[in-house]
Design an enzyme around this catalytic site. Sequence first.
Site, mmCIF file in Angstrom:
data_model
loop_
_atom_site.group_PDB
_atom_site.id
_atom_site.type_symbol
_atom_site.label_atom_id
_atom_site.label_comp_id
_atom_site.label_asym_id
_atom_site.label_seq_id
_atom_site.Cartn_x
_atom_site.Cartn_y
_atom_site.Cartn_z
ATOM 1 C CD GLU A 1 13.739 -15.365 11.585
ATOM 2 O OE1 GLU A 1 14.570 -14.669 12.186
ATOM 3 O OE2 GLU A 1 14.042 -16.345 10.885
ATOM 4 C CG HIS B 1 17.461 -21.997 6.424
ATOM 5 N ND1 HIS B 1 16.430 -21.201 5.985
ATOM 6 C CD2 HIS B 1 18.345 -21.173 7.045
ATOM 7 C CE1 HIS B 1 16.682 -19.956 6.332
ATOM 8 N NE2 HIS B 1 17.831 -19.899 6.970
ATOM 9 C CB CYS C 1 15.339 -19.678 9.459
ATOM 10 S SG CYS C 1 15.811 -17.974 9.168
HETATM 11 N N1 COA Z 1 31.982 -12.900 -8.465
HETATM 12 C C1 COA Z 1 31.689 -14.090 -7.907
HETATM 13 N N2 COA Z 1 31.726 -14.314 -6.555
HETATM 14 C C2 COA Z 1 32.064 -13.287 -5.764
HETATM 15 C C3 COA Z 1 32.395 -12.000 -6.296
HETATM 16 C C4 COA Z 1 32.346 -11.837 -7.707
HETATM 17 N N3 COA Z 1 32.602 -10.658 -8.269
HETATM 18 N N4 COA Z 1 32.697 -11.198 -5.257
HETATM 19 C C5 COA Z 1 32.556 -11.932 -4.130
HETATM 20 N N5 COA Z 1 32.176 -13.190 -4.433
HETATM 21 C C6 COA Z 1 31.879 -14.290 -3.517
HETATM 22 C C7 COA Z 1 32.833 -14.411 -2.347
HETATM 23 O O1 COA Z 1 34.004 -15.105 -2.707
HETATM 24 C C8 COA Z 1 31.974 -15.168 -1.355
HETATM 25 O O2 COA Z 1 31.921 -16.534 -1.706
HETATM 26 P P1 COA Z 1 32.304 -17.668 -0.623
HETATM 27 O O3 COA Z 1 31.356 -17.472 0.532
HETATM 28 O O4 COA Z 1 32.042 -18.944 -1.350
HETATM 29 O O5 COA Z 1 33.715 -17.416 -0.252
HETATM 30 C C9 COA Z 1 30.577 -14.606 -1.603
HETATM 31 O O6 COA Z 1 30.626 -13.992 -2.901
HETATM 32 C C10 COA Z 1 30.124 -13.571 -0.590
HETATM 33 O O7 COA Z 1 31.147 -12.634 -0.448
HETATM 34 P P2 COA Z 1 31.498 -12.005 0.969
HETATM 35 O O8 COA Z 1 32.649 -11.102 0.790
HETATM 36 O O9 COA Z 1 31.589 -13.079 1.989
HETATM 37 O O10 COA Z 1 30.158 -11.158 1.181
HETATM 38 P P3 COA Z 1 29.642 -10.330 2.412
HETATM 39 O O11 COA Z 1 30.728 -9.960 3.356
HETATM 40 O O12 COA Z 1 28.821 -9.244 1.830
HETATM 41 O O13 COA Z 1 28.693 -11.353 3.212
HETATM 42 C C11 COA Z 1 26.774 -12.684 3.655
HETATM 43 C C12 COA Z 1 27.787 -12.252 2.590
HETATM 44 C C13 COA Z 1 25.889 -13.779 3.090
HETATM 45 C C14 COA Z 1 27.503 -13.208 4.886
HETATM 46 C C15 COA Z 1 25.920 -11.425 4.015
HETATM 47 O O14 COA Z 1 25.094 -11.118 2.925
HETATM 48 C C16 COA Z 1 25.054 -11.613 5.253
HETATM 49 O O15 COA Z 1 25.476 -11.307 6.357
HETATM 50 N N6 COA Z 1 23.786 -12.104 5.076
HETATM 51 C C17 COA Z 1 22.885 -12.322 6.167
HETATM 52 C C18 COA Z 1 23.249 -13.540 7.026
HETATM 53 C C19 COA Z 1 22.918 -14.842 6.456
HETATM 54 O O16 COA Z 1 22.193 -14.945 5.502
HETATM 55 N N7 COA Z 1 23.479 -15.877 7.116
HETATM 56 C C20 COA Z 1 23.322 -17.227 6.691
HETATM 57 C C21 COA Z 1 23.132 -18.250 7.780
HETATM 58 S S1 COA Z 1 21.491 -18.290 8.448
#
Ligand code: COA
Length: 389
Positions: free
Chosen positions: A81, A235, A113
């Site tokens: 992709e 995945h 993916c």
């Molecule tokens: N210690 C431990 N865990 C922590 C933390 C800390 N200090 N601070 C935050 N976290 C945890 C949160 O509780 C959350 O866990 P949960 O999902 O189990 O609730 C996790 O870390 C991520 O935090 P979040 O605030 O949701 O992060 P974010 O807004 O930066 O988004 C993604 C995370 C993965 C959504 C973001 O990186 C993203 O958009 N990635 C690309 C898309 C992707 O990979 N999608 C997947 C499907 S294909």
Amino acid sequence: MSLSVGIHDLSFATGEFVLPHTALAEYNGTEIGKYHLGIGQESMSVPAADEDIVTMAAAAAAPIVARHGTDKIRTVVFATESSIDQAKAAGIYVHSLIGLPSATRVVELKQACYGATAALQFAIGLVRRDPAQQVLVIASDVSKYDLDSPGEATQGAAAVAMLVSADPALVRIEDPSGLFTADVMDFWRPNYRDTALVDGHESIGAYLQAVEGSWKDYTEQGGRSLEEFAAFCYHQPFTKMAYKAHRHLLNYCGHDTDQHDIDRAIGHTTAYNRVIGNSYTASVYLGLAALLDRSEDLTGRPVAFLSYGSGSVAEFFAGTVVAGYKDHLRTEANREAIDRRKPVDYAGYRELHEHKLPADGGDHANPEQTTGPFRLAGISGHKRIYTKR
Ligand code: COA
């Protein structure tokens, strides 16, 4: 008895550099627990300026050709992709770099993916038609989000090459497949963008819906029951996603969600993705490589696969690990592919992130950075120039 078809060999390659999440956290002020525990990532591979999906794919596929020769390979299916051309299949460059015969069909496949799983299933169909033939399936991707976006922590890069054949030495792929498609905008990359657009939280929800949908169809197609599986390869855009998905599936099936059982079912599959980062369509098969390399003996045991591609398509299917598989693993080479990466600091990573081949049609050489077997040496007259060491 039906013909046994599946994965005969599996090899992977990744980028020249590695960015530890500690460096990203230090730069953007994130508490490191969010990366290490919250998303389950420790580091991500960063390709050199003279690497791309073709150089990684050729590096992944070359050991397969070295071991098995080229005589039986009549098809190459390249899933990606992060395509480099709207018309020409990236696999044609790989075909040339690894010396495949001209009597080969080469094609590129895309569905986020999920693409490599479509490639695997199509390959199985071709081998069923003529069991004397082998198909080289390649999944190669560079995951790239905008700098300073939430997706930045979930980048990475890798290529997996799989030889699909009759009487496979590693994993026999079983017939029932659970399928699921839904038109959602959780992640996409319009043709005019280098970086993906994502609604991260929407994508997690869409992934979990797809787990349910593909599992439901899998059971309706006469698939195995959940208890039969020794392990689950999901995945992994980030490794915590595999945990979320498995817990969701257990809940959906009315099973206990004991953390120890979840760790046992998917823990090994996350080892490579945790340090390589998101490799998009290669990621579920890096999960398989890690499982086979690290697990106790899996001979005769069924392994589940859940392949998800945003947008979205998912497939749930199973494979049985073949007797004697350990003799065919590439555990040492896999460790080397990860350990040989050179750490890059945040400034160096940012420079690589912004590096682009000029689009003016002139002659441009790339800086010589990679120590891998293949290089993207530059561009001339809009043509990418690849070289082999
Ligand atoms: N210690 C431990 N865990 C922590 C933390 C800390 N200090 N601070 C935050 N976290 C945890 C949160 O509780 C959350 O866990 P949960 O999902 O189990 O609730 C996790 O870390 C991520 O935090 P979040 O605030 O949701 O992060 P974010 O807004 O930066 O988004 C993604 C995370 C993965 C959504 C973001 O990186 C993203 O958009 N990635 C690309 C898309 C992707 O990979 N999608 C997947 C499907 S294909």
